[in-house]
Write an enzyme that holds these catalytic residues in place. Sequence first.
Site, PDB file in Angstrom:
ATOM      1  N   LYS A  75      -4.076  -6.697  -7.523  1.00 46.31           N
ATOM      2  CA  LYS A  75      -3.830  -5.555  -6.758  1.00 46.31           C
ATOM      3  C   LYS A  75      -4.308  -4.033  -7.195  1.00 46.31           C
ATOM      4  O   LYS A  75      -4.295  -3.858  -8.280  1.00 46.31           O
ATOM      5  CB  LYS A  75      -2.396  -5.579  -6.617  1.00 46.31           C
ATOM      6  CG  LYS A  75      -1.564  -5.009  -5.719  1.00 46.31           C
ATOM      7  CD  LYS A  75       0.041  -5.106  -5.732  1.00 46.31           C
ATOM      8  CE  LYS A  75       0.746  -4.075  -4.564  1.00 46.31           C
ATOM      9  NZ  LYS A  75       2.325  -4.205  -4.496  1.00 46.31           N
ATOM     10  N   SER A 155       4.454  -4.959   0.210  1.00 48.01           N
ATOM     11  CA  SER A 155       3.177  -4.160  -0.002  1.00 48.01           C
ATOM     12  C   SER A 155       1.852  -4.967  -0.487  1.00 48.01           C
ATOM     13  O   SER A 155       0.526  -4.514  -0.344  1.00 48.01           O
ATOM     14  CB  SER A 155       3.501  -2.949  -0.938  1.00 48.01           C
ATOM     15  OG  SER A 155       3.681  -3.203  -2.453  1.00 48.01           O
ATOM     16  N   SER A 179       8.009  -6.860  -2.746  1.00 51.07           N
ATOM     17  CA  SER A 179       6.462  -6.842  -2.166  1.00 51.07           C
ATOM     18  C   SER A 179       5.493  -7.956  -2.667  1.00 51.07           C
ATOM     19  O   SER A 179       4.485  -8.196  -2.396  1.00 51.07           O
ATOM     20  CB  SER A 179       5.784  -5.447  -2.775  1.00 51.07           C
ATOM     21  OG  SER A 179       6.213  -4.400  -1.896  1.00 51.07           O
TER      22      SER A 179
HETATM   23  N1  GLN Z   1       9.073  -2.644   1.375  1.00 48.05           N
HETATM   24  C1  GLN Z   1       9.585  -2.235   0.471  1.00 48.05           C
HETATM   25  C2  GLN Z   1       9.222  -0.563   0.548  1.00 48.05           C
HETATM   26  O1  GLN Z   1       8.695  -0.286   1.182  1.00 48.05           O
HETATM   27  C3  GLN Z   1       9.287  -2.815  -0.838  1.00 48.05           C
HETATM   28  C4  GLN Z   1       8.005  -2.414  -1.361  1.00 48.05           C
HETATM   29  C5  GLN Z   1       7.667  -2.789  -3.013  1.00 48.05           C
HETATM   30  O2  GLN Z   1       8.520  -3.975  -3.193  1.00 48.05           O
HETATM   31  N2  GLN Z   1       6.616  -2.361  -3.285  1.00 48.05           N
HETATM   32  O3  GLN Z   1       9.796   0.157  -0.400  1.00 48.05           O
END
Ligand code: GLN
Length: 484
Positions: A75, A155, A179
Amino acid sequence: MTALTQLSLVQMQAGLANKEFSAVELAQAHLDAMAANRHLNAFITETPELALAQAAQVDAGTRTGPLAGIPLGIKDLFCTDGVQTTAGSLILKGFVPQYESRVSANLLRDGAVFLGKLNMDEFAMGSSNETSAYGRVISPWHAAGSNADLVPGGSSGGSAAAVAARLCAGATGTDTGGSIRQPAAFVGIVGIKPTYGRASRWGTIAFASSLDQAGPMARTVTDCAHLLTSMCGFDPLDSTSLDVPVPDFAAGLTGSMQGKRVGIPAEYRLDGMDPEIAALWDAGIAWLEAAGAQIVPISLPHTKYALPTYYIVAPAEASSNLARYDGVRYGQRVLPPGGNVQDMYAATRAAGFGKEVQRRIMIGTYVLSAGFYDAYYTQAQKVRALIARDFEAAFKRCDVLLTPTAPSPAFAFGAKADPIAMYLNDVFTVPASLAGLPAMSVPGGLSASGLPLGLQIIGRPLDEIGVLNAGLAIERAAGFTAQP
Ligand code: GLN
């Protein structure tokens, strides 16, 4: 012979050991798959020369370890020595770290081969990969009878799409509020977030430091267990790193739930819940019962406050973490003609950050401002403690919790244009994040429209083995073999 990209990580290890194929052949098969699937936009940066050089070292016997020759995607939130690292943001375009994040360094130490850097929501903020400055990632899945592109989740959407499309054997993800788990659920793969502190945050670009955790995404529970063992470990460079031994997670797997109690939290059964999600949850309960578990109804009374709490704590920490992107030290700089240093900060940040990141910085700055700090941030921290206490009480009565991973299957691009609608997609994943607990998503089946659905298992602190083991029991019972 089966295409090399179809093998599981464990099968790749065996095939390499038996010299059925070389590491270079394995890497090349994945590089070819990446080239044939560029429309998915899963990678921001491909590193084919690096991958082939690392694979050649494996074949020459100079690169060894438990993951020798296993092709992985990383990532783009993990700093990689000499390879551009963007966090999905324009503000870091062209940023080439001079150091390797601890997690990716651990994987390299164990012999892994890196194929490139995976696309993601900007600074890991999002649930759909629509906020990447490098274009959205497209899920390799389509609903039955439809050509509409779907989101891969977020994400870690590039990681999810690449693993599901067989562009890599596994990938790193990060999970702040879901995410790893939500994108894994959306594309029918496995993803686990370990206990907060298991995996070092050193060299991983920060979003919300008290929540961020790295973890693996792969196509089987056992593959994830192998990657997790490599990624975790105490790191004196991360002040919240846990100084505890890392077990061989794969060696601890049995898939038996004999004598285990599985808690079913009543508060996760939302009003108006998608009947398909409810049915999958019921199936998961039956599978774990058939594997020997005792099912225990559980209450987590503060669950309904988890989302609002998360969406105060995470932006607050983000606003502070992202203050460092000022055009002076990293990446992009925009200097308006005749402007002073303040003008440069403002112009750099206005040009470098996307809308969602700007929204979070504004919310975070607001909740941390002198006049509102107690009303929002202090209050959120208190509620966070209550949420953690709910789990502590629950784990006196059960060993793991079973819930759905997400309230819906993957959705179409633009379907959640309202940020609140997007945030609601994290309803099942954020509570475990706030409590710092290990949690994973395992594919459970397909929706009526032919899209993957995931089940979430949440465990006690440091009981990744218990979580993985329940995941293995579900994996065996679900027999999920569907591919995009
Ligand atoms: N969807 C969540 C956010 O937008 C989690 C994102 C994540 O875990 N990096 O903050």
